[in-house]
Design an enzyme around this catalytic site. Structure first.
Site, PDB file in Angstrom:
ATOM      1  N   VAL A   1      -1.065  -1.086  -4.381  1.00 34.88           N
ATOM      2  CA  VAL A   1      -2.253  -0.232  -4.343  1.00 34.88           C
ATOM      3  C   VAL A   1      -1.783   1.204  -4.117  1.00 34.88           C
ATOM      4  CG1 VAL A   1      -4.397   0.325  -3.143  1.00 34.88           C
ATOM      5  CG2 VAL A   1      -3.745  -2.074  -3.467  1.00 34.88           C
TER       6      VAL A   1
ATOM      7  N   PHE B   1       0.827  -1.203   0.000  1.00 37.03           N
ATOM      8  CA  PHE B   1       0.000   0.000   0.000  1.00 37.03           C
ATOM      9  C   PHE B   1       0.864   1.256   0.000  1.00 37.03           C
ATOM     10  CE2 PHE B   1      -3.233  -2.891   1.640  1.00 37.03           C
ATOM     11  CZ  PHE B   1      -4.412  -2.393   1.097  1.00 37.03           C
ATOM     12  N   ASP B   2       0.513   2.195  -0.851  1.00 35.79           N
ATOM     13  CA  ASP B   2       0.972   3.570  -0.717  1.00 35.79           C
ATOM     14  C   ASP B   2       0.291   4.147   0.533  1.00 35.79           C
ATOM     15  OD1 ASP B   2       2.003   6.183  -1.478  1.00 35.79           O
ATOM     16  OD2 ASP B   2      -0.030   6.635  -2.160  1.00 35.79           O
ATOM     17  N   LEU B   3       0.797   5.265   1.038  1.00 34.65           N
ATOM     18  CA  LEU B   3       0.192   5.879   2.226  1.00 34.65           C
ATOM     19  C   LEU B   3      -0.593   7.145   1.877  1.00 34.65           C
ATOM     20  CD1 LEU B   3      -0.314   6.243   5.230  1.00 34.65           C
ATOM     21  CD2 LEU B   3       2.038   7.084   5.479  1.00 34.65           C
ATOM     22  N   ASP B   4       0.110   8.194   1.492  1.00 32.97           N
ATOM     23  CA  ASP B   4      -0.552   9.480   1.228  1.00 32.97           C
ATOM     24  C   ASP B   4      -1.499   9.374   0.034  1.00 32.97           C
ATOM     25  OD1 ASP B   4       0.930  10.622   3.266  1.00 32.97           O
ATOM     26  OD2 ASP B   4       2.477  11.404   1.921  1.00 32.97           O
TER      27      ASP B   4
END
Length: 218
Positions: A161, A7-10
């Protein structure tokens, strides 16, 4: 085989835009650069700061200073001007219960990413949280994914993602497909052109797409 999701965060797990834009604006002003519309600052969400400041005309020799001014506000205040997207907590809990190994691969500094995820009680869902480190030469999404893979070895079946073409391109460099999410700060068309295999408009739709994608990989 094991099933892993990076997963990406921002812009993917949390809406960090307000805090990032609130810090980018004074950093640009420090160099006499004004933006006509606040929405122009949305491009700061996701890519490395160095790239974004260069895009706005900060000279190469001034970028370190711009980052310093940005972090002067971001570290104590801006990182918490941030909100998890609706449905993300439930999605992560569901994926974890279904046996997926969850990881974070973000261009945000690793220590800050951990602080943000812990602050919002999301860190517990992830087997490892990996982020940028300028001191270790780790800045781009491709760099961060390299670092993550070095930490965990072969993840088996894996999907990225993220909310921008930057995520798609960084994952593609490692032969990893990306499902883009449309609630963040990227553009649908940019993600599609970069090669996203699907786009999700809601966390519920993302869960369905992930399920189908892993079935196709089996």
């Amino acid at each position: 085989m094991p099933k892993a999701i990076f997963f990406d965060l921002d812009g993917t797990l949390t809406d960090s835009g307000p805090g990032i834009m609130n810090c980018a604006e004074p950093a640009l002003a420090h160099f006499g650069i004004q933006v006509r519309h606040r929405d122009e600052l949305r491009v700061f969400v996701g890519p490395p700061l160095r790239q974004s400041f260069a895009r706005f005309g900060v000279p190469e020799e001034g970028i370190d200073e711009a980052i310093r001014v940005f972090r002067e506000r971001y570290v104590p205040i801006g990182k918490f001007e941030n909100t998890p997207y609706d449905g993300i907590d439930g999605l992560l809990a569901q994926l974890k219960a279904e046996g997926y190994a969850l990881y974070v691969a973000t261009s945000k500094p690793e220590v800050t990413a951990m602080e943000v995820l812990e602050h919002f009680d999301l860190a517990e869902y992830f087997d490892r949280i990996c982020g940028a480190s300028l001191s270790q030469g780790r800045e781009t999404k491709e760099d961060v994914i390299t670092y993550l893979l070095d930490q965990i070895g072969d993840p088996g079946q894996v999907v990225m993602v993220g909310d921008t073409d930057y995520d798609v391109i960084g994952a593609k460099a490692h032969g990893i497909d990306t499902i883009g999410v449309t609630w963040g700060y990227g553009q649908r068309e940019s993600m599609q052109q970069a090669g996203a295999v699907a786009l999700a408009d809601t966390p519920e739709a993302l869960h369905a797409l992930l399920t189908r994608r892993f079935q196709s990989l089996a």
